[in-house]
Design an enzyme around this catalytic site. Sequence first.
Site, PDB file in Angstrom:
ATOM      1  N   ASP A   1     -11.434   6.307  -0.162  1.00  0.00           N
ATOM      2  CA  ASP A   1     -10.287   5.869  -0.965  1.00  0.00           C
ATOM      3  C   ASP A   1     -10.381   6.444  -2.375  1.00  0.00           C
ATOM      4  OD1 ASP A   1      -9.238   4.359   1.072  1.00  0.00           O
ATOM      5  OD2 ASP A   1      -9.904   2.429   0.287  1.00  0.00           O
TER       6      ASP A   1
ATOM      7  N   ARG B   1      -5.399  12.297   2.399  1.00  0.00           N
ATOM      8  CA  ARG B   1      -4.378  11.244   2.341  1.00  0.00           C
ATOM      9  C   ARG B   1      -3.682  11.340   0.984  1.00  0.00           C
ATOM     10  NH1 ARG B   1      -6.797   5.571   2.004  1.00  0.00           N
ATOM     11  NH2 ARG B   1      -7.248   5.876   4.205  1.00  0.00           N
TER      12      ARG B   1
HETATM   13  P1  FDA Z   1       6.838   2.225  -3.414  1.00  0.00           P
HETATM   14  O1  FDA Z   1       5.867   1.388  -4.115  1.00  0.00           O
HETATM   15  O2  FDA Z   1       7.868   2.984  -4.161  1.00  0.00           O
HETATM   16  O3  FDA Z   1       7.459   1.444  -2.212  1.00  0.00           O
HETATM   17  C1  FDA Z   1       8.438   1.951  -1.345  1.00  0.00           C
HETATM   18  C2  FDA Z   1       8.979   0.801  -0.499  1.00  0.00           C
HETATM   19  O4  FDA Z   1       7.939   0.290   0.334  1.00  0.00           O
HETATM   20  C3  FDA Z   1       9.430  -0.411  -1.296  1.00  0.00           C
HETATM   21  O5  FDA Z   1      10.750  -0.276  -1.728  1.00  0.00           O
HETATM   22  C4  FDA Z   1       9.239  -1.534  -0.296  1.00  0.00           C
HETATM   23  O6  FDA Z   1      10.288  -1.534   0.640  1.00  0.00           O
HETATM   24  C5  FDA Z   1       7.982  -1.126   0.426  1.00  0.00           C
HETATM   25  N1  FDA Z   1       6.782  -1.699  -0.202  1.00  0.00           N
HETATM   26  C6  FDA Z   1       5.908  -1.053  -1.015  1.00  0.00           C
HETATM   27  N2  FDA Z   1       4.913  -1.887  -1.402  1.00  0.00           N
HETATM   28  C7  FDA Z   1       5.165  -3.072  -0.836  1.00  0.00           C
HETATM   29  C8  FDA Z   1       4.507  -4.334  -0.851  1.00  0.00           C
HETATM   30  N3  FDA Z   1       3.365  -4.517  -1.521  1.00  0.00           N
HETATM   31  N4  FDA Z   1       5.040  -5.354  -0.149  1.00  0.00           N
HETATM   32  C9  FDA Z   1       6.184  -5.179   0.553  1.00  0.00           C
HETATM   33  N5  FDA Z   1       6.866  -4.002   0.606  1.00  0.00           N
HETATM   34  C10 FDA Z   1       6.367  -2.971  -0.077  1.00  0.00           C
HETATM   35  N6  FDA Z   1      -3.646   3.741  -3.566  1.00  0.00           N
HETATM   36  C11 FDA Z   1      -4.703   4.220  -4.283  1.00  0.00           C
HETATM   37  O7  FDA Z   1      -4.647   4.251  -5.511  1.00  0.00           O
HETATM   38  N7  FDA Z   1      -5.822   4.662  -3.622  1.00  0.00           N
HETATM   39  C12 FDA Z   1      -5.928   4.674  -2.274  1.00  0.00           C
HETATM   40  O8  FDA Z   1      -6.955   5.088  -1.733  1.00  0.00           O
HETATM   41  C13 FDA Z   1      -4.817   4.191  -1.529  1.00  0.00           C
HETATM   42  N8  FDA Z   1      -4.850   4.156  -0.154  1.00  0.00           N
HETATM   43  C14 FDA Z   1      -3.704   3.852   0.534  1.00  0.00           C
HETATM   44  C15 FDA Z   1      -3.685   3.971   1.923  1.00  0.00           C
HETATM   45  C16 FDA Z   1      -2.500   3.749   2.608  1.00  0.00           C
HETATM   46  C17 FDA Z   1      -2.482   3.916   4.081  1.00  0.00           C
HETATM   47  C18 FDA Z   1      -1.307   3.402   1.902  1.00  0.00           C
HETATM   48  C19 FDA Z   1      -0.001   3.207   2.609  1.00  0.00           C
HETATM   49  C20 FDA Z   1      -1.340   3.232   0.552  1.00  0.00           C
HETATM   50  C21 FDA Z   1      -2.532   3.444  -0.147  1.00  0.00           C
HETATM   51  N9  FDA Z   1      -2.592   3.266  -1.523  1.00  0.00           N
HETATM   52  C22 FDA Z   1      -3.686   3.724  -2.223  1.00  0.00           C
HETATM   53  C23 FDA Z   1      -1.508   2.526  -2.227  1.00  0.00           C
HETATM   54  C24 FDA Z   1      -0.457   3.457  -2.768  1.00  0.00           C
HETATM   55  O9  FDA Z   1      -0.974   4.212  -3.831  1.00  0.00           O
HETATM   56  C25 FDA Z   1       0.765   2.667  -3.273  1.00  0.00           C
HETATM   57  O10 FDA Z   1       0.360   1.815  -4.295  1.00  0.00           O
HETATM   58  C26 FDA Z   1       1.484   1.861  -2.208  1.00  0.00           C
HETATM   59  O11 FDA Z   1       1.486   2.520  -0.986  1.00  0.00           O
HETATM   60  C27 FDA Z   1       2.960   1.630  -2.602  1.00  0.00           C
HETATM   61  O12 FDA Z   1       3.607   2.855  -2.785  1.00  0.00           O
HETATM   62  P2  FDA Z   1       4.720   3.462  -1.788  1.00  0.00           P
HETATM   63  O13 FDA Z   1       4.398   4.903  -1.603  1.00  0.00           O
HETATM   64  O14 FDA Z   1       4.806   2.669  -0.562  1.00  0.00           O
HETATM   65  O15 FDA Z   1       6.048   3.440  -2.638  1.00  0.00           O
END
Ligand code: FDA
Length: 308
Positions: A134, A184
Amino acid sequence: MLRRVLLAASASPRLRQIVTTAPATRAIVDSYVAGETADDAVRVTRTLRAAGLLVSLDYLGEDTKDLAQASAVADEYIQLLGKLAAEGLTHGGAAEVSVKPTAVGLFLGTAVAAENIRRICAAAIQTGTTVTLDAEEHAAIEPTLRIAADLRAQYGDLGCVIQACLRRSEADCRSLAAHGVRVRLCKGAYSEPESVAFTARREVDASYARCLRTLMNGPGYPMLATHDPRLIEITSSLAVLNGRAADSFEYQMLYGIRPAEQRRLANTGARMRVYVPYGGDWYAYLVRRLAERPANLAFFLRSLRSNT
Ligand code: FDA
């Protein structure tokens, strides 16, 4: 703004105590976390695998300050891999593990973390699966990528994570894509200063799209970790444009977030992996999830007020 305030406030011991003891917290924790034990993690993995989803398991905890604890975290992963393998869940990388370098001792010294990660990689390879490191706060990025590069000489499929919010990430993607690494790509969950990171949402999204293009165009194995519908659409268009086979990249989402979309993508024949956290040390993980979604936060604060 709200996100930055919450992430900063989460360091307060008083807030931690209120959140971890409030009855309202339990339901929210259960929606994001598989349970407290390795057996809970295996049970959830079994269910997700039956639905055609791939899994990456995270034993919750970070910022370990103690050598014995860092080593115990590695032991927990090794034991988990054994349990998963005994049920045939690790075959072909179907269930793998995600490791936070600070949980296995990064802040006690790079050599400590590297040795613990090496032990986990050795167990993973024995059980036919992979490890992904991570990405944490920006001070941890350089040593994490260095450990990953060193260990990759022996464990070629050790994956790493790039956070689109960091200004350095486009260059990191170019170098990692060229070496064919499992990468990732996520937006980034930590509160970072302007000097090292984009802080406006649209800048982070644009950076994600640029990194995505580089990875999808390269010879590596991109793992696109996002719930953002627009970025998921761009990913599938880029896959077609670059003539990528469905098994040459994967989508990733967090346990409990957009589960219907997870199943929809898997049903199209795409590789879809769910990141499943488990363990008792869920506070920091929960705060990051609440900070990402104002609707969750408002609901949580209302429940907290009526229960404390
Ligand atoms: P965004 O936050 O813009 O969300 C897009 C949409 O997704 C929202 O409009 C909502 O519909 C839905 N959504 C997002 N978050 C939600 C929540 N908490 N509850 C409900 N709905 C939600 N970060 C990091 O710094 N280091 C890492 O190693 C990782 N590893 C990692 C693994 C995996 C498999 C994922 C999916 C994510 C990570 N992350 C991470 C977290 C990542 O950086 C980020 O904070 C979250 O994925 C939210 O960003 P989105 O890309 O989903 O977009």
